[in-house]
Design a protein around this motif. Structure first.
Motif, PDB file in Angstrom:
ATOM      1  N   VAL A   8       0.857  -1.168   0.000  1.00  0.00           N
ATOM      2  CA  VAL A   8       0.000   0.000   0.000  1.00  0.00           C
ATOM      3  C   VAL A   8       0.910   1.240   0.000  1.00  0.00           C
ATOM      4  N   ALA A   9       0.431   2.313  -0.623  1.00  0.00           N
ATOM      5  CA  ALA A   9       1.195   3.559  -0.667  1.00  0.00           C
ATOM      6  C   ALA A   9       1.015   4.300   0.659  1.00  0.00           C
ATOM      7  N   GLU A  10       2.100   4.527   1.368  1.00  0.00           N
ATOM      8  CA  GLU A  10       1.987   5.236   2.651  1.00  0.00           C
ATOM      9  C   GLU A  10       2.001   6.746   2.460  1.00  0.00           C
ATOM     10  N   THR A  11       2.554   7.145   1.334  1.00  0.00           N
ATOM     11  CA  THR A  11       2.555   8.545   0.926  1.00  0.00           C
ATOM     12  C   THR A  11       2.184   8.503  -0.552  1.00  0.00           C
ATOM     13  N   GLU A  12       2.124   9.637  -1.213  1.00  0.00           N
ATOM     14  CA  GLU A  12       2.014   9.567  -2.674  1.00  0.00           C
ATOM     15  C   GLU A  12       3.306   8.916  -3.173  1.00  0.00           C
ATOM     16  N   VAL A  13       3.175   7.969  -4.077  1.00  0.00           N
ATOM     17  CA  VAL A  13       4.386   7.301  -4.582  1.00  0.00           C
ATOM     18  C   VAL A  13       4.437   7.355  -6.107  1.00  0.00           C
ATOM     19  N   ARG A  14       5.653   7.510  -6.613  1.00  0.00           N
ATOM     20  CA  ARG A  14       5.888   7.381  -8.044  1.00  0.00           C
ATOM     21  C   ARG A  14       6.738   6.146  -8.258  1.00  0.00           C
ATOM     22  N   LEU A  15       6.295   5.312  -9.178  1.00  0.00           N
ATOM     23  CA  LEU A  15       6.935   4.022  -9.384  1.00  0.00           C
ATOM     24  C   LEU A  15       7.353   3.842 -10.834  1.00  0.00           C
ATOM     25  N   ILE A  16       8.455   3.117 -11.018  1.00  0.00           N
ATOM     26  CA  ILE A  16       8.869   2.716 -12.366  1.00  0.00           C
ATOM     27  C   ILE A  16       8.785   1.195 -12.406  1.00  0.00           C
ATOM     28  N   LEU A  17       8.175   0.683 -13.461  1.00  0.00           N
ATOM     29  CA  LEU A  17       7.909  -0.756 -13.532  1.00  0.00           C
ATOM     30  C   LEU A  17       8.603  -1.411 -14.720  1.00  0.00           C
ATOM     31  N   ILE A  18       9.268  -2.536 -14.415  1.00  0.00           N
ATOM     32  CA  ILE A  18       9.658  -3.462 -15.483  1.00  0.00           C
ATOM     33  C   ILE A  18       8.645  -4.603 -15.428  1.00  0.00           C
ATOM     34  N   PRO A  19       7.845  -4.799 -16.468  1.00  0.00           N
ATOM     35  CA  PRO A  19       6.798  -5.834 -16.411  1.00  0.00           C
ATOM     36  C   PRO A  19       7.383  -7.223 -16.121  1.00  0.00           C
ATOM     37  N   ALA A  20       6.559  -8.047 -15.456  1.00  0.00           N
ATOM     38  CA  ALA A  20       7.011  -9.362 -14.999  1.00  0.00           C
ATOM     39  C   ALA A  20       7.587 -10.216 -16.124  1.00  0.00           C
ATOM     40  N   GLU A  21       6.955 -10.200 -17.286  1.00  0.00           N
ATOM     41  CA  GLU A  21       7.431 -11.097 -18.359  1.00  0.00           C
ATOM     42  C   GLU A  21       8.802 -10.660 -18.884  1.00  0.00           C
ATOM     43  N   ILE A  22       9.060  -9.361 -18.861  1.00  0.00           N
ATOM     44  CA  ILE A  22      10.378  -8.855 -19.280  1.00  0.00           C
ATOM     45  C   ILE A  22      11.433  -9.223 -18.236  1.00  0.00           C
ATOM     46  N   TYR A  23      11.065  -9.050 -16.982  1.00  0.00           N
ATOM     47  CA  TYR A  23      11.995  -9.386 -15.896  1.00  0.00           C
ATOM     48  C   TYR A  23      12.341 -10.875 -15.929  1.00  0.00           C
ATOM     49  N   LYS A  24      11.350 -11.690 -16.221  1.00  0.00           N
ATOM     50  CA  LYS A  24      11.566 -13.129 -16.294  1.00  0.00           C
ATOM     51  C   LYS A  24      12.548 -13.457 -17.428  1.00  0.00           C
ATOM     52  N   LYS A  25      12.349 -12.828 -18.571  1.00  0.00           N
ATOM     53  CA  LYS A  25      13.255 -13.044 -19.715  1.00  0.00           C
ATOM     54  C   LYS A  25      14.695 -12.700 -19.344  1.00  0.00           C
ATOM     55  N   LEU A  26      14.852 -11.563 -18.671  1.00  0.00           N
ATOM     56  CA  LEU A  26      16.198 -11.127 -18.277  1.00  0.00           C
ATOM     57  C   LEU A  26      16.815 -12.128 -17.298  1.00  0.00           C
ATOM     58  N   SER A  27      15.977 -12.624 -16.380  1.00  0.00           N
ATOM     59  CA  SER A  27      16.460 -13.564 -15.360  1.00  0.00           C
ATOM     60  C   SER A  27      16.994 -14.841 -15.982  1.00  0.00           C
TER      61      SER A  27
END
Lengths: 212, 212
Positions: free
Chosen positions: B93-112
């Motif tokens: 949960v966001a405890e403050t306003e949060v800005r996030l950068i996402l690497i999608p799961a399928e891309i991360y899996k490929k890299l792994s």
């Protein structure tokens, strides 16, 4: 089969790395009750036979069982110095006589630095252990003590293959992260309910149905 | 600096994999109090600003805070489907306003699957989270409730930068894996000792020295 093949990543290594593993492989036997590691960093251990209990110690010296590693399992945190980011200590004791195969920590670290397969293995094993500890956390937080003790007695019965358990109240307390007195009190209550029979050195499960 | 460089393994990727990351990077903003993920598998999240609280839910629906991820931190379990062996759910949960950068799961899996650097990053991060959860387990098992609540109030004070805490008893209970009643009772006791002052919606720390 070669001993080294027990480590599932072995087949994915290059021949030079396979040789590195083979040439550095060691074997150990520990008697029942022996301390297998004390938060030190020996390396990656494969359990060829027998069973390890992995536990942590509280500030007050209490033990709590995190998970057990049976035949065919691998002990990761005995190589903790080869893993970045680990800042806790776990300990392992032999619950039966155990035979172990060891890849020394420095060899394991070398492999980790170049092999995707070894890293994938580490990731999957750490995730599994993490899942087990999350389960313990959930159990500690949520389950009532009587249910936790009853479940443990049934588990011990299944492991031992007999309803006569040669286990001390102290040992049960260590599994559950509590004190001997709490276990003795609950066992007396179980006895008064006809669920167990207590005698010197033995806890007999008298009514497994009701314990469930 | 490119957004992708926030992920420490980015510099170790081959150019084709760097491009894969850059082309699939996404950005999100969540308001304070928003559910950032619900045990689902969005991918690897980098916290550009703000703070996430990661927690687990007990069978009875109680929350317990596992750890927090502040600016510059990475949320690993939001990519749990890309990790073998994880069989528990955590939520954020966001405890403050949060800005996030996402690497999608399928891309991360490929890299792994091909990068030692990405796997090493996963290992180190999982080990860190594991360490944090072990600390929670130890705290739950061993620390007395009054000491845990006092420590939490001081932590909140440090985060908020003020002795007037705008936090509900319900929220404190969720952090500690207990019920609101238990928190209210202990706060009343603290008040009677002159450690805190309670008013509607605010807990003022009156004596931080004694709380320590």
């Amino acid at each position: 089969m070669q001993k080294a093949e027990n480590f599932s990543f072995y087949k994915d290594l290059k021949e030079e790395d396979r040789r590195l593993v083979r040439e550095n492989l060691r074997e150990y036997t520990f008697h029942r009750g022996a301390q297998v590691y004390n938060g030190d960093c020996t390396g990656l251990l494969y359990v060829e036979s027998g069973r390890l209990r992995v536990y942590t110690l509280s500030e007050t010296g209490r033990e709590i069982t995190l998970y057990r590693i049976a035949e065919g399992g691998v002990c990761l945190f005995s190589a903790s110095c080869a893993l970045r980011g680990i800042d806790f200590h776990v300990f392992a004791v032999a619950e039966t006589e155990v035979r172990l195969i060891l890849i020394p920590a420095e060899i394991y670290k070398k492999l980790s630095e170049k092999s995707v397969a070894v890293n994938g293995f580490t990731n999957a094993l750490m995730a599994q252990r993490f899942s087990e500890v999350m389960w313990v956390l959930d159990e500690v937080l949520n389950k009532k003590f009587d249910a936790r003790l009853a479940a443990l007695l049934l588990e011990e019965e299944a492991y031992a293959g007999t309803a006569d358990l040669k286990i001390t109240h102290e040992q049960l307390a260590a599994h559950l992260g509590t004190v001997r007195e709490a276990v003795s009190r609950m066992l007396k209550y179980f006895e008064s309910e006809g669920l167990v029979e207590l005698s010197r050195g033995t806890i007999r499960i008298a009514n497994a149905e009701e314990l469930r």
